[in-house]
Design an enzyme around this catalytic site. Structure first.
Site: not given
Ligand code: ATP
Ligand code: MN
Length: 255
Positions: A192, A208
């Protein structure tokens, strides 16, 4: 109840007015009993001292900003134990040769999903991909390094309007380098990889990793194709002199 009070303490909700906060609303909506117990456990172990903000709310998971008992900033990704993504999660896990037993129960399946993201982060680090350092996982909760200063670092998508052509070129090279290194040296694919999952903080950081998997997975070539296509299309639109998709794909997969 004890756990309820412990969670309220972690959320800084001792003062009544704070119960109007987004943090409280989201916590109230998505923290089921298992999640509360898990958070309380991590709290007792000093892994999460407090959660103080919502970084992101998604279909599958919510990400919170927090701090551990030593004062380090952390990001806490909390998967929903009830998700409409059950089918997709099940299919992805079923195709992963690293995953043995697949629980029938959705909640437990989400635990396997969480553990896999943690393992993926560790594995990516081994192949020199910059990611948030994983700290600990338990059940549906993943604690990792917080990327950012006061605020969480922006995604490429958030700042694309202020980037220069040379920035896009560098980011393209970085991203293509990640795809190649993961695939060739790490036998791994992110699955992704896009402008939404790369944060900019003293250089790019790839986040992610929940859908990432190993080459041996029968879906891996499909995921690689998706990553290549997204990355080449996006940076191509931004004016970068990108690789030809078919050439790159052939180079990596060897057909
Ligand atoms: P999915 O794509 O399944 O919906 P997600 O997109 O909700 O998962 P992530 O992309 O891991 O999950 O995290 C969502 C958001 O949180 C990211 O776009 C980023 O802005 C923020 N984020 C994630 N991990 C971190 C981190 N370690 N530090 C700071 N911000 C983070
Ligand atoms: Mn994401």
């Amino acid at each position: 109840e004890v756990i309820e009070r412990e969670i309220e303490g972690m959320l800084g909700l001792r003062e009544r007015r704070e119960k109007d906060s987004d943090l409280y609303k989201i916590a109230n909506e998505v923290f089921d009993r298992t999640t509360k117990e898990t958070l309380a456990y991590l709290h007792r172990r000093g892994k999460i001292e407090a959660l103080y903000g919502v970084i992101s709310t998604g279909k599958e998971a919510n990400v919170f900003a927090g701090v551990d008992a030593e004062g380090n900033r952390i990001a806490v990704k909390i998967y929903r134990t009830y998700t409409t993504e059950f089918r997709r999660i099940w299919e992805y896990l079923a195709a992963d040769p690293r995953v043995g037993y697949l629980p029938k129960d959705m909640r437990k399946l989400v635990f396997v999903w969480t553990r896999r993201e943690f393992k993926n982060l560790q594995r990516a680090i081994k192949y020199a991909v910059r990611v948030p350092e994983p700290v600990i996982f338990r059940n549906n909760v993943l604690v990792m390094e917080f990327i950012g200063d006061e605020l969480p670092a922006p995604r490429i998508k958030d700042v694309e309007r202020s980037l220069e052509p040379s920035d896009f070129e560098e980011l393209y090279d970085f991203t293509m380098g990640v795809i190649e290194r993961l695939w060739k040296r790490g036998d791994m694919v992110h699955g992704d990889l896009s402008e939404y999952n790369i944060l900019l903080h003293e250089g790019p950081v790839v986040i992610d990793w929940s859908q990432a998997t190993v080459k041996r997975n029968r879906m891996s070539v499909e995921l690689l194709r998706r990553d290549l296509r997204n990355v080449i299309n996006y940076f191509g639109r931004k004016g970068v002199d990108v690789d030809d998709f078919d050439d790159k794909f052939r180079e990596l997969v060897g057909v």
